[in-house]
Design a protein around this motif. Sequence first.
Motif, PDB file in Angstrom:
ATOM      1  N   PHE A 135       0.861  -1.182   0.000  1.00 18.28           N
ATOM      2  CA  PHE A 135       0.000   0.000   0.000  1.00 18.28           C
ATOM      3  C   PHE A 135       0.896   1.230   0.000  1.00 18.28           C
ATOM      4  CE2 PHE A 135       0.787  -1.350   4.302  1.00 18.28           C
ATOM      5  CZ  PHE A 135       1.048  -0.189   5.013  1.00 18.28           C
ATOM      6  N   THR A 136       0.307   2.412   0.036  1.00 16.38           N
ATOM      7  CA  THR A 136       1.077   3.648  -0.011  1.00 16.38           C
ATOM      8  C   THR A 136       0.740   4.498   1.204  1.00 16.38           C
ATOM      9  OG1 THR A 136       1.067   3.586  -2.433  1.00 16.38           O
ATOM     10  CG2 THR A 136       1.640   5.682  -1.405  1.00 16.38           C
ATOM     11  N   ALA A 137       1.496   4.318   2.270  1.00 20.99           N
ATOM     12  CA  ALA A 137       1.308   5.060   3.525  1.00 20.99           C
ATOM     13  C   ALA A 137       2.354   4.575   4.519  1.00 20.99           C
ATOM     14  CB  ALA A 137      -0.103   4.850   4.085  1.00 20.99           C
ATOM     15  N   ASP A 138       2.421   5.218   5.696  1.00 20.54           N
ATOM     16  CA  ASP A 138       3.285   4.727   6.766  1.00 20.54           C
ATOM     17  C   ASP A 138       2.852   3.331   7.186  1.00 20.54           C
ATOM     18  OD1 ASP A 138       4.440   7.201   6.669  1.00 20.54           O
ATOM     19  OD2 ASP A 138       3.940   7.779   8.724  1.00 20.54           O
ATOM     20  N   ALA A 139       3.815   2.502   7.577  1.00 17.62           N
ATOM     21  CA  ALA A 139       3.487   1.154   8.032  1.00 17.62           C
ATOM     22  C   ALA A 139       3.072   1.142   9.498  1.00 17.62           C
ATOM     23  CB  ALA A 139       4.667   0.219   7.809  1.00 17.62           C
ATOM     24  N   ILE A 140       3.845   1.826  10.365  1.00 14.57           N
ATOM     25  CA  ILE A 140       3.577   1.803  11.797  1.00 14.57           C
ATOM     26  C   ILE A 140       3.764   3.201  12.377  1.00 14.57           C
ATOM     27  CG2 ILE A 140       4.305   0.895  14.039  1.00 14.57           C
ATOM     28  CD1 ILE A 140       5.178  -1.643  12.706  1.00 14.57           C
ATOM     29  N   ASN A 141       2.761   3.688  13.104  1.00 17.80           N
ATOM     30  CA  ASN A 141       2.855   4.934  13.873  1.00 17.80           C
ATOM     31  C   ASN A 141       2.504   4.634  15.329  1.00 17.80           C
ATOM     32  OD1 ASN A 141       1.357   6.657  11.108  1.00 17.80           O
ATOM     33  ND2 ASN A 141       3.512   6.644  11.654  1.00 17.80           N
ATOM     34  N   PRO A 142       3.475   4.193  16.118  1.00 19.14           N
ATOM     35  CA  PRO A 142       3.175   3.850  17.507  1.00 19.14           C
ATOM     36  C   PRO A 142       3.230   5.070  18.419  1.00 19.14           C
ATOM     37  CG  PRO A 142       5.447   3.329  17.036  1.00 19.14           C
ATOM     38  CD  PRO A 142       4.875   3.937  15.785  1.00 19.14           C
ATOM     39  N   THR A 143       2.455   5.025  19.476  1.00 18.11           N
ATOM     40  CA  THR A 143       2.472   6.085  20.475  1.00 18.11           C
ATOM     41  C   THR A 143       3.009   5.576  21.813  1.00 18.11           C
ATOM     42  OG1 THR A 143       0.592   7.195  19.430  1.00 18.11           O
ATOM     43  CG2 THR A 143       1.084   7.797  21.706  1.00 18.11           C
ATOM     44  N   ARG A 144       2.446   4.460  22.300  1.00 23.55           N
ATOM     45  CA  ARG A 144       2.881   3.935  23.598  1.00 23.55           C
ATOM     46  C   ARG A 144       2.602   2.440  23.665  1.00 23.55           C
ATOM     47  NH1 ARG A 144      -1.309   3.906  27.501  1.00 23.55           N
ATOM     48  NH2 ARG A 144       0.141   4.498  29.151  1.00 23.55           N
ATOM     49  N   TYR A 145       3.419   1.721  24.441  1.00 26.35           N
ATOM     50  CA  TYR A 145       3.270   0.279  24.621  1.00 26.35           C
ATOM     51  C   TYR A 145       3.065  -0.433  23.287  1.00 26.35           C
ATOM     52  CZ  TYR A 145       2.787   1.443  29.554  1.00 26.35           C
ATOM     53  OH  TYR A 145       3.017   1.920  30.816  1.00 26.35           O
ATOM     54  N   PHE A 146       4.125  -0.495  22.512  1.00 28.04           N
ATOM     55  CA  PHE A 146       4.063  -1.116  21.187  1.00 28.04           C
ATOM     56  C   PHE A 146       5.300  -1.992  21.022  1.00 28.04           C
ATOM     57  CE2 PHE A 146       3.853  -1.806  16.746  1.00 28.04           C
ATOM     58  CZ  PHE A 146       2.612  -1.381  16.280  1.00 28.04           C
ATOM     59  N   ARG A 147       5.075  -3.269  20.711  1.00 36.09           N
ATOM     60  CA  ARG A 147       6.180  -4.225  20.557  1.00 36.09           C
ATOM     61  C   ARG A 147       6.058  -4.912  19.198  1.00 36.09           C
ATOM     62  NH1 ARG A 147       9.361  -7.227  24.390  1.00 36.09           N
ATOM     63  NH2 ARG A 147      10.217  -9.115  23.434  1.00 36.09           N
ATOM     64  N   CYS A 148       7.148  -4.879  18.418  1.00 33.55           N
ATOM     65  CA  CYS A 148       7.142  -5.465  17.072  1.00 33.55           C
ATOM     66  C   CYS A 148       8.382  -6.328  16.908  1.00 33.55           C
ATOM     67  CB  CYS A 148       7.123  -4.347  16.022  1.00 33.55           C
ATOM     68  SG  CYS A 148       7.080  -4.920  14.316  1.00 33.55           S
ATOM     69  N   THR A 149       8.195  -7.648  16.664  1.00 30.75           N
ATOM     70  CA  THR A 149       9.311  -8.567  16.522  1.00 30.75           C
ATOM     71  C   THR A 149       9.132  -9.451  15.292  1.00 30.75           C
ATOM     72  OG1 THR A 149       8.212 -10.170  17.981  1.00 30.75           O
ATOM     73  CG2 THR A 149       9.763  -8.647  19.007  1.00 30.75           C
ATOM     74  N   ASN A 150      10.252  -9.846  14.702  1.00 29.98           N
ATOM     75  CA  ASN A 150      10.265 -10.832  13.605  1.00 29.98           C
ATOM     76  C   ASN A 150       9.286 -10.460  12.498  1.00 29.98           C
ATOM     77  OD1 ASN A 150      12.016 -12.528  15.254  1.00 29.98           O
ATOM     78  ND2 ASN A 150      10.170 -13.036  16.403  1.00 29.98           N
TER      79      ASN A 150
END
Length: 468
Positions: A192-207
């Motif tokens: 798609f055409t946009a940001d993938a992730i915009n986290p603010t708080r308590y966000f965990r991304c692995t693998n």
Amino acid sequence: MKKFLFTCILLSTLVFSCHYGTIDPEGEENSNLIMFNPAFFADRNLSYPDQLVIPDKYNTGVDSSVTLKKITQSENINGLFITHRVDSKITEYEINSYNENHVENRDGTLKSEMADSITIENYDFSNMPFVVLNGHRFSRNKTVTFKNCKFASFRNPPNEDNHVWIYFDHCTFKGGVNEAQIIMDHCYIGGFTADAINPTRYFRCTNTYIADLVTKVTDKEVHIDGFQAFGRANIAGGNIYFNNVRFEIPSIHIDNQHSGTGVNACVMFQLEYGNVDNCLFQNLFVNGGGKWFPIYLTNGKKSKGTFSQTNLTLKNVHVSNNFGKIFYSGSYDENARVINVAHRNSIYVSSVWKSDDGKTHIICSNDTIFESTLLVKTDKGNFEFIIPRCPSNWNLEGLPNGQRTPEQKAAGLVDDPDSCLKDKKGKSYTQYKFSDMPFDIDCVINEDVSEITCFDKEESVQIRHVKF
């Protein structure tokens, strides 16, 4: 069908106990670094192999061999009422405490609530955005696990009284995943055409694999980031953790009729609306970005106000050598802790598996500016595969020769041969598309081997060893 790694690598287990606390950059527990809600990790063991398997399109996202169910109306799934909302103003899926499944008492509390832990598996929600609403009305924390599901996009609000926590396991997203109280593992975000992730708080991304974020173009100015933290007004932002995440987001101009869409950065830490503290990014594979700066770590001084971060760490980040510089230097945050962030000059291997016919599949990618050879030594002999170079697609404006690195000059990137075309506004562009890039190439050995050792032949570097 998704293929999963089959090796004899010893697994070490990372267990989150029922208190606040996680792992600091040196591998030791530090309760002041990254804090997560204890109910979110209760009874959940997260395992990591001694050698992390680099994310790719084969080991992340949904299993394509599984038929996913769709819902066309509001539905109760395993005790979770999902609102299918389609009206003149809003079209979306909702986890919403204001619906016919929850009866309200006079004091505003709920007579009935969903269970504290619910799992939803093998569903396709990709035709509409998905949001969490009114999570503050639940009396205690709720954890919703989505396994092998597809989404258009997902948002969980960052309100401090939101009691809903979300866990995504092998899910696919064709839109952004945003805000708060989210854990993602083995997910794919892209197309798609946009940001993938915009986290603010308590966000965990692995693998997780983030790729292909320029699928359409427009004359409207659009800046795209793989990850961007900008903060929220009146919200205590932070506690964000990324580990073993791969970014493949080349800044592509698809044709000569449009100029507005472009990739800004893979990792964009630019505070505009609030503070964001306690963030750790480690074991990243970074390829993409505009104006030759794949990573932005700015000091947060913007016209909207002055914001800051504390305890921001980048560790073990492998950056494509397509870039002359790694960090945007115009507003660099000197308080950031940067450890082992450097250009990567070799190809790499991600997934490895054996198919039912005994053939060995080795998934190889090349983020570098050089064509390379994958040399595979086995008990049945040696095998070689030519891996094309990654086109110099990032430098759409061109760099003066004096700014090029010795490696870029050696590769012949002096006159910028890949950026010789001009769009209607005079900007340089290239003919390349994401599908042209040398990412996730399936190198097949037509032998039933019991062991492989992979090398970047030109760099004389061993990049993988697997016993079956």
